[in-house]
Design an enzyme around this catalytic site. Sequence first.
Site, short mmCIF file in Angstrom:
data_model
loop_
_atom_site.label_atom_id
_atom_site.label_comp_id
_atom_site.label_asym_id
_atom_site.label_seq_id
_atom_site.Cartn_x
_atom_site.Cartn_y
_atom_site.Cartn_z
N GLY B 98 -43.25 -2.12 22.03
CA GLY B 98 -43.02 -2.39 23.44
C GLY B 98 -44.12 -1.92 24.36
N ASP B 119 -49.87 -1.04 12.71
CA ASP B 119 -48.40 -1.10 12.76
C ASP B 119 -47.91 -1.62 11.42
OD1 ASP B 119 -46.37 -1.42 15.60
OD2 ASP B 119 -45.59 -1.51 13.57
N ASN B 165 -48.33 1.82 7.41
CA ASN B 165 -47.81 3.04 8.03
C ASN B 165 -48.86 4.14 7.87
OD1 ASN B 165 -46.49 5.40 8.64
ND2 ASN B 165 -44.64 4.91 7.46
N ASN B 198 -42.16 7.67 17.10
CA ASN B 198 -41.57 8.74 16.32
C ASN B 198 -42.53 9.91 16.15
OD1 ASN B 198 -42.93 8.57 13.43
ND2 ASN B 198 -42.61 6.48 14.16
N CYS B 243 -49.67 22.00 19.39
CA CYS B 243 -49.80 23.27 20.14
C CYS B 243 -48.47 23.70 20.75
CB CYS B 243 -50.82 23.12 21.27
SG CYS B 243 -52.54 23.31 20.75
N CYS B 264 -28.06 2.32 19.32
CA CYS B 264 -29.51 2.17 19.25
C CYS B 264 -30.11 2.58 20.58
CB CYS B 264 -29.90 0.74 18.91
SG CYS B 264 -29.74 -0.42 20.27
#
Lengths: 441, 441
Positions: B98, B119, B165, B198, B243, B264
């Site tokens: 998105g 991706d 990935n 993520n 950090c 979702c």
Amino acid sequence: MTEQPVDKYVEDLTSRLEKAIDNLSGQKHDHSIDNHIRDSQRSVKNQPVPYREKISKLSAEVVDSNPYSRLMALQRMGIVQDYEKIREKTVAVVGVGGVGSVVAEMLTRCGIGKLILFDYDKVEIANMNRLFYQPDQAGLSKVEAARDTLIHVNPDVQIEVHNFNITTMDNFDTFVGRIRNGSLTNGKIDLVLSCVDNFEARMAVNMACNEENQIWMESGVSENAVSGHIQYIEPGKTACFACVPPLVVASNIDERTLKREGVCAASLPTTMAVVAGFLVMNTLKFLLHFGEVSHYVGYNALADFFPRHSIKPNPTCEDSHCLIRQKEYQSKKSSETIDIDFQTTEEEPIVHEDNEWGIELVDESEPVTTTDEKTSSDVAEGLKFAYEPVKKEVESKEAGNTDRETAENAKNDALLKLKDILLEADMMKKMEEKNQLTKKH
Amino acid sequence: MTEQPVDKYVEDLTSRLEKAIDNLSGQKHDHSIDNHIRDSQRSVKNQPVPYREKISKLSAEVVDSNPYSRLMALQRMGIVQDYEKIREKTVAVVGVGGVGSVVAEMLTRCGIGKLILFDYDKVEIANMNRLFYQPDQAGLSKVEAARDTLIHVNPDVQIEVHNFNITTMDNFDTFVGRIRNGSLTNGKIDLVLSCVDNFEARMAVNMACNEENQIWMESGVSENAVSGHIQYIEPGKTACFACVPPLVVASNIDERTLKREGVCAASLPTTMAVVAGFLVMNTLKFLLHFGEVSHYVGYNALADFFPRHSIKPNPTCEDSHCLIRQKEYQSKKSSETIDIDFQTTEEEPIVHEDNEWGIELVDESEPVTTTDEKTSSDVAEGLKFAYEPVKKEVESKEAGNTDRETAENAKNDALLKLKDILLEADMMKKMEEKNQLTKKH
């Protein structure tokens, strides 16, 4: 030659292509050829064909094939009470250029009930530095190219397009009529979004919305591409576009370098998408009753600075319908107990308590005008008026209008010229130094 | 069945269609059929075909056919010194969902030299509530669908795609290699943009950029779709992703309603386009040396509130390469006269003078750690950490690592779980009231 034989010819060819598809093994090829057959039929008949069937009721089901799952999740997450209400709403978008086209796409993807698009421009390759239009659409009218794409993206949205300039007399009447009767139930539409790039069109939208007592939102981007704004306008309650010179976000660029002979305005997909995002987010908040509908959000991209502001209507506004709406608002308000609007949040810059247009912090139930001449630095930090306001005579709203109209016309001419001076360095001298430091990266 | 016969078949059909075009009188039909022939050839051969020839040198000429006139105008208007420098730049975009897909489109339309896209997802109909992807691309890999569209939009941009990935070991090595050698001259690239959704992927980007001393920018949107942020990360100079817990923009939504079983995440095209706009604007400012590169810009859509912030690196950061970069930065800095960074502008919220991680307002030339436990309300107004930090032991950077690693792994597991609690109501009690008032519209 009529279109009929070509239709026939292409239908023949596509039916043969369809047979060829049956012989293919790979699903990917089926898929894309299938789409292009659809496209071919659609382009020859000059009618956009949706990609999928219409969906009668929005579902919150979390499956890959549901285009609404991520929107319906707004309900479950407590952001929006009834997301599906969006399907009953009609929004007019005036101007489908760098901002308006992205606005229309966002609303389409959000599943708005109906969009009414107004524009009279054509897509040009020179527009390809902004989102939405594709180079192969160059030469098509913007509204038709937009409709074509939008119906493909979401066939549930009803798209009505008008390929004309709203500022001519006939078209203005049509425009007003669509505000009055354009909704899905042939009633008043819910919102007008102005995404135009010139003063005359904004004034036409303003006039129509004052006449129809129609809430609208205005948007703009600067000619140097690095600032923009959105503004919420509710006739009688907030300043209309004729009440005061429109606010623009100051940048640290010398306006003398702008608008030289042969220099075209700059534009960036970033600024335009941010302004479109602000505008549609404000629209969603307004239509679906969540969050805080902003009266003004500015964007200074050079400093990532976001001034906010509210302006009360001018009791000596030259738009007669604005004055009617002000009266209506005052009498409605006097029957209420407290003023719930125009409360500034902590983030909002403080507005000075008086200024030359008598538009701020006057007691709303008793309009006051002043003739003080001050500078536009009275507006919130980082904001300036698009042009310096002309000194207003104090006169009652009942004063005769003929002479006044002549004077106003002359004044408007002057303002139109002044409008060219959109941007000025009045905000941050220190920013210029910062820019120099940033260059040391 | 091989692809050859189909190619032949379609070429035959399209040549006949071409002849049919010659018989047509209307230019509009010529145009669109011509485009669809192009599309058909392209889809069958499964190779994106650019719409126009490449342009060797950017022109500022103001003609409809020049895709760069509005960008080159940035030069004439004094915003950018040398816009054409953008053609030498290479940017990696990790995650083309998105936010990332819109980022890639913006950079393509701006005429960036080269994009490297990473991706491993597929386009789904459920993604159609955001900009960029079209429903007929459902099922295709995101990077390939993106390349197809982007080459069509601007063939001057070199697009390299990786459908994998980055968090697996082999792919991570490839990712690091592309940072090191991916530029147009096979050297180090100019910037990495993280547009992933993520924690693991962000940590992988962080690790790679610390290793390669690569400046990057991180972006994020909240799971309730109404807030987001961008962050600039320069190894050794600003806090890296390891950090401190990452900052997120607070919303007034109870996090207990989020992430329930089967719920979702929500998403809106508005928030995503705004975050993409901020990210690419910051990228343009960074690459072309204009304006002020922001360290952090947050977006709270419910209130149109935009917190800004800067975080210094943590001298006890667990990423060993971060510590190396911090040392390098300190020694480089000690040879300079003044600290030109981390000056807060007037718009930036004031950062409290001390907190539990010893990361703020320590004398940069002499790292200090503390064990004080305080709340995350020590960060700027409207911001919170994505999760509560685990109490850090004071230990020297030279301490043995084996036991510590085990403890860190356990801690990371806990943090991963805590990460789910992204959003919390700690900002504006009054906003909730305002929302109620807004509903009276």
